[in-house]
Motif scaffolding. Structure first.
Motif, mmCIF file in Angstrom:
data_model
loop_
_atom_site.group_PDB
_atom_site.id
_atom_site.type_symbol
_atom_site.label_atom_id
_atom_site.label_comp_id
_atom_site.label_asym_id
_atom_site.label_seq_id
_atom_site.Cartn_x
_atom_site.Cartn_y
_atom_site.Cartn_z
ATOM 1 N N VAL A 1 5.300 18.194 0.206
ATOM 2 C CA VAL A 1 4.740 16.697 0.625
ATOM 3 C C VAL A 1 3.196 16.749 0.579
ATOM 4 N N SER A 2 2.659 15.719 0.006
ATOM 5 C CA SER A 2 1.185 15.566 0.089
ATOM 6 C C SER A 2 0.924 14.018 0.166
ATOM 7 N N LEU A 3 -0.034 14.003 1.154
ATOM 8 C CA LEU A 3 -0.562 12.312 1.273
ATOM 9 C C LEU A 3 -1.784 12.731 2.193
ATOM 10 N N GLN A 4 -2.598 11.467 1.976
ATOM 11 C CA GLN A 4 -3.982 11.262 2.887
ATOM 12 C C GLN A 4 -3.711 9.975 3.757
ATOM 13 N N ALA A 5 -4.424 10.099 4.828
ATOM 14 C CA ALA A 5 -4.815 8.881 5.772
ATOM 15 C C ALA A 5 -6.106 8.755 5.654
ATOM 16 N N HIS A 6 -6.716 7.338 5.819
ATOM 17 C CA HIS A 6 -8.012 7.093 5.890
ATOM 18 C C HIS A 6 -8.133 7.194 7.343
ATOM 19 N N ASP A 7 -9.619 7.134 7.665
ATOM 20 C CA ASP A 7 -10.105 7.170 9.036
ATOM 21 C C ASP A 7 -9.531 5.708 9.540
ATOM 22 N N LYS A 8 -9.066 5.775 10.697
ATOM 23 C CA LYS A 8 -8.701 4.461 11.515
ATOM 24 C C LYS A 8 -7.437 3.890 10.893
ATOM 25 N N GLU A 9 -6.864 4.587 9.980
ATOM 26 C CA GLU A 9 -5.879 3.757 9.286
ATOM 27 C C GLU A 9 -4.584 3.969 10.088
ATOM 28 N N PHE A 10 -3.575 2.889 9.752
ATOM 29 C CA PHE A 10 -2.238 2.882 10.426
ATOM 30 C C PHE A 10 -1.390 3.277 9.313
ATOM 31 N N LEU A 11 -0.826 4.615 9.681
ATOM 32 C CA LEU A 11 0.135 5.068 8.200
ATOM 33 C C LEU A 11 1.537 5.131 9.031
ATOM 34 N N ALA A 12 2.432 4.617 8.183
ATOM 35 C CA ALA A 12 3.868 4.664 8.675
ATOM 36 C C ALA A 12 4.514 5.777 7.572
ATOM 37 N N LEU A 13 5.440 6.674 8.535
ATOM 38 C CA LEU A 13 6.278 7.365 7.674
ATOM 39 C C LEU A 13 7.608 6.883 7.647
ATOM 40 N N LEU A 14 7.945 6.433 6.726
ATOM 41 C CA LEU A 14 9.455 5.658 6.677
ATOM 42 C C LEU A 14 10.483 6.220 5.956
ATOM 43 N N GLY A 15 11.664 6.393 6.542
ATOM 44 C CA GLY A 15 12.767 7.153 5.702
ATOM 45 C C GLY A 15 13.977 7.207 6.638
ATOM 46 N N PRO A 16 15.101 7.275 5.931
ATOM 47 C CA PRO A 16 16.505 7.563 6.711
ATOM 48 C C PRO A 16 16.500 8.741 7.467
#
Lengths: 360, 296
Positions: free
Chosen positions: A35-50
């Protein structure tokens, strides 16, 4: 569903969190696969899945509570995996609150400050001020002397959040924080959490299995399935352009039919239309949302359908019909029915925005 | 303005029910209260109360002065001091060690864990005399450990230290078995939360784990203490039973009984009973206080 304007995530803002090629297996069961992903500064990132998709495992890797078999996690350029949990300074909020039940609300919130080494520990009055400020932030003034068992679920979760915020975390990790709450409280807390995030300005990663919550709350949504990242994008992007049938299905209700694309034309049963842009050739699966359809009289164009049941459910009307013998559930927005639709009538149905995926 | 003259209706807030005569027994939805209470009372009276009250009556044959004289006899006083002192010491020693054993058994996975778990119960199951003989064989000056201790100038068997060893031995399972289930049920979440908040391992143990298992640990300590006070079989073998030095109070009671001094024996028994009861009450109060924190 409401969408936040997309300019919230300017790709120009600097990267905070970089996850590269994380894999993790429990025995022979792979929980995360590259798994690779990035989040920006002050970002609100959701990890969604069953459930079982690996989203919580990924969150625990970020917190340091789980060690990945392979891969890299960087935060602000710093190698995060080599840091022990207690030095990462991440605020983690657990699904079941994880409060210290023998401590009062104030003692709970101050915990992260009181355990600091003497040199870094704020003075008593500083701690008191900080706790008071946090109590105000989570709107729990006056409950400071209570024990967790004397609070409601929503209140407990807000204490848990204050606890995590007290250490001025570099990143906030939330593991299905509203999972144990009822729908009403959930919706209220969701709004409030977003506001809190915007005010505190801290990078946030949020795990949920509730697509509505993820779409409503996050700047970007990462959708996981069986330990793999399937799609990453803004709520609008993933909802409007789901990459796979799984994403389409997971993000909302879906109607599914078999069809064929030939020479730029899409044919489904007795209905033919122009194929959507970029549609694969040959046999395809056609997906559309049950409320994104137009109804036409039986002598018009569209899929021939037989309406056999109509029921009003809150603001929506459910229309049960049969298309080519297969039952299908459509939706219209009430309070009045679309013209020409009634139980026992034959109608034609035209999917407004069908999505087409190659079969297999 | 007619309502000035009409009596105001009595309106009570919802959360304030009508005052009712306080009842001695709150109604329970479970059936069979009277029967179960009756059996409980009879059973407790027969098994516990009756023998103990006879014990309390017997010494008065000696008269008040006689009782005082018996209990202030230096040999008796020293035996009581020895019994309660070493029992308390043994129970307190078992607190951290028993906690460590329970911790190891619940927190780690290793080969032989189940066997070790079963081993903990052995002092429970062994007839105490057998334990006494086994301990004496090991700790006597001729035994393997006793000889070793002798070399560094320590007398184990036939000294207060021997009594202490025996009491630690029989007290261990009480602490382990009290703490173990609570440790097992402890939420992992909370410890992880403490970790993410920056708590060190030691702080995690001190602020999160220990407070959670406090009541159970205290109850384990009081059980171990109570058992140690009454222990006879394993101690008399290893103690050497020198009057004024290594003679425990239960042995003194047996000696008095053998001399047909029933009243004297009961007097010592009563004294032990009173002290034990006092100690248990104190520990129970502490336990209730600990358990109530955060659970009100």
């Amino acid at each position: 569903m409401s969408f936040r304007p997309t300019e919230n995530t300017s790709s120009a803002s600097k990267l905070a969190l970089e996850i590269k090629g994380i894999s993790k297996a429990y025995g022979r069961f792979p929980a995360l696969k590259d798994v690779s992903l990035q989040a920006h500064d002050k970002e609100f990132l959701a990890l969604l899945g069953p459930s079982g998709s690996g989203k919580t495992t990924l969150l625990r890797v970020l917190a340091g509570l789980e060690e990945p078999d392979a891969g890299e996690v960087r935060f602000g350029g710093e190698d995060f995996l080599s840091l022990p949990v207690r030095e990462r300074k991440v605020g983690m909020v657990f699904q079941h609150y994880a409060l210290f039940r023998h401590m009062t609300v104030v003692q709970n919130i101050a915990f992260g400050l009181t355990v600091r080494k003497r040199a870094e520990k704020p003075s008593k009055s500083e701690i008191k001020d900080r706790v008071e400020h946090l109590l105000q932030l989570v709107q729990l003034e006056g409950l400071d002397k209570r024990f967790p068992s004397q609070l409601s679920g929503g209140q407990r979760q807000r204490v848990a959040l204050a606890l995590a915020l007290a250490i001025e975390p570099r990143m906030l990790l939330l593991d299905e924080p509203f999972g144990a709450l009822d729908a009403q409280v959930r919706r209220e807390l969701r709004r409030w959490l977003r506001e809190l995030h915007d005010r505190a300005g801290v990078t946030t990663v949020f795990v949920t299995h509730d697509q509505e919550e993820a779409l409503d709350l996050a700047d970007r949504v990462a959708i996981l399935k069986d330990g793999e990242l399937v799609q990453l994008g803004t709520p609008n992007e993933v909802y409007e352009h789901p990459k796979t049938p799984f994403v389409f299905d997971f993000l909302g209700q879906a109607c599914r039919m078999a069809g064929v694309v030939e020479g730029g034309r899409l044919r489904v049963a007795d209905w033919e239309s122009e194929a959507p842009k970029g549609a694969p050739q040959g046999p395809v699966e056609v997906f559309f949302r049950p409320d994104e359809v137009a109804f036409a009289p039986a002598d018009g164009t569209g899929l021939a359908a037989e309406v056999f049941g109509i029921s009003q459910r809150g603001p929506d009307v459910r229309i049960d019909c049969r298309i080519g013998g297969e039952p299908m559930e459509l939706q219209a927005h009430g309070p009045s029915l679309p013209p020409g639709v009634a139980t026992g009538l034959s109608v034609r149905i035209k999917p407004l925005r069908p999505k087409v995926y190659a079969t297999g | 303005m007619t309502d000035r003259f009409t009596a105001a209706p009595v309106v009570r807030p919802l959360n304030d029910p009508w005052p009712r005569r306080p009842r001695l027994v709150e109604h329970s939805v479970l059936p069979g209260f009277k029967l179960s209470l009756g059996i409980t009372l009879v059973y407790l009276a027969l098994i516990v109360l009756l023998p103990l009250s006879l014990l309390a009556i017997r010494p008065w044959e000696l008269g008040f002065d006689g009782i005082v004289k018996t209990l202030t006899d230096p040999r008796v006083a020293s035996a009581l001091r020895l019994t309660f002192g070493i029992s308390l010491l043994a129970a307190l020693t078992n607190a951290p060690l028993g906690l460590l054993v329970a911790w190891t058994l619940t927190r780690y996975q290793f080969p032989g864990r189940r066997l070790m778990d079963a081993l903990v119960d052995l002092p429970f199951a062994l007839p105490t005399a057998v334990a006494g003989i086994a301990l004496t064989a090991i700790y006597a000056p001729t035994g393997p450990l006793g000889a070793l201790a002798e070399k560094v100038g320590l007398k184990t068997a036939y000294s207060p230290l021997g009594i202490f060893i025996a009491l630690v031995f029989i007290g261990l399972p009480f602490v382990v078995r009290s703490v173990q289930p609570v440790l097992q049920d402890l939420d992992k979440d909370v410890e992880e939360a403490a970790q993410t908040l920056g708590a060190s391992d030691l702080q995690r143990a001190a602020y999160v784990v220990i407070p959670a298992i406090g009541p159970a640990l205290l109850s384990g300590i009081s059980l171990a203490f109570a058992r140690a006070v009454g222990e006879y079989g394993s101690v008399i073998f290893i103690a050497g039973n020198l009057p004024m030095k290594t003679e425990i109070a239960p042995l003194l009671i047996v000696i008095k009984l053998e001399q047909y001094d029933y009243a004297g024996a009961s007097a010592i028994g009563c004294a032990m009973l009173a002290i034990s009861f006092g100690a248990l009450v104190v520990m129970n109060i502490a336990q209730i206080y600990l358990a109530r924190r955060g659970r009100a």
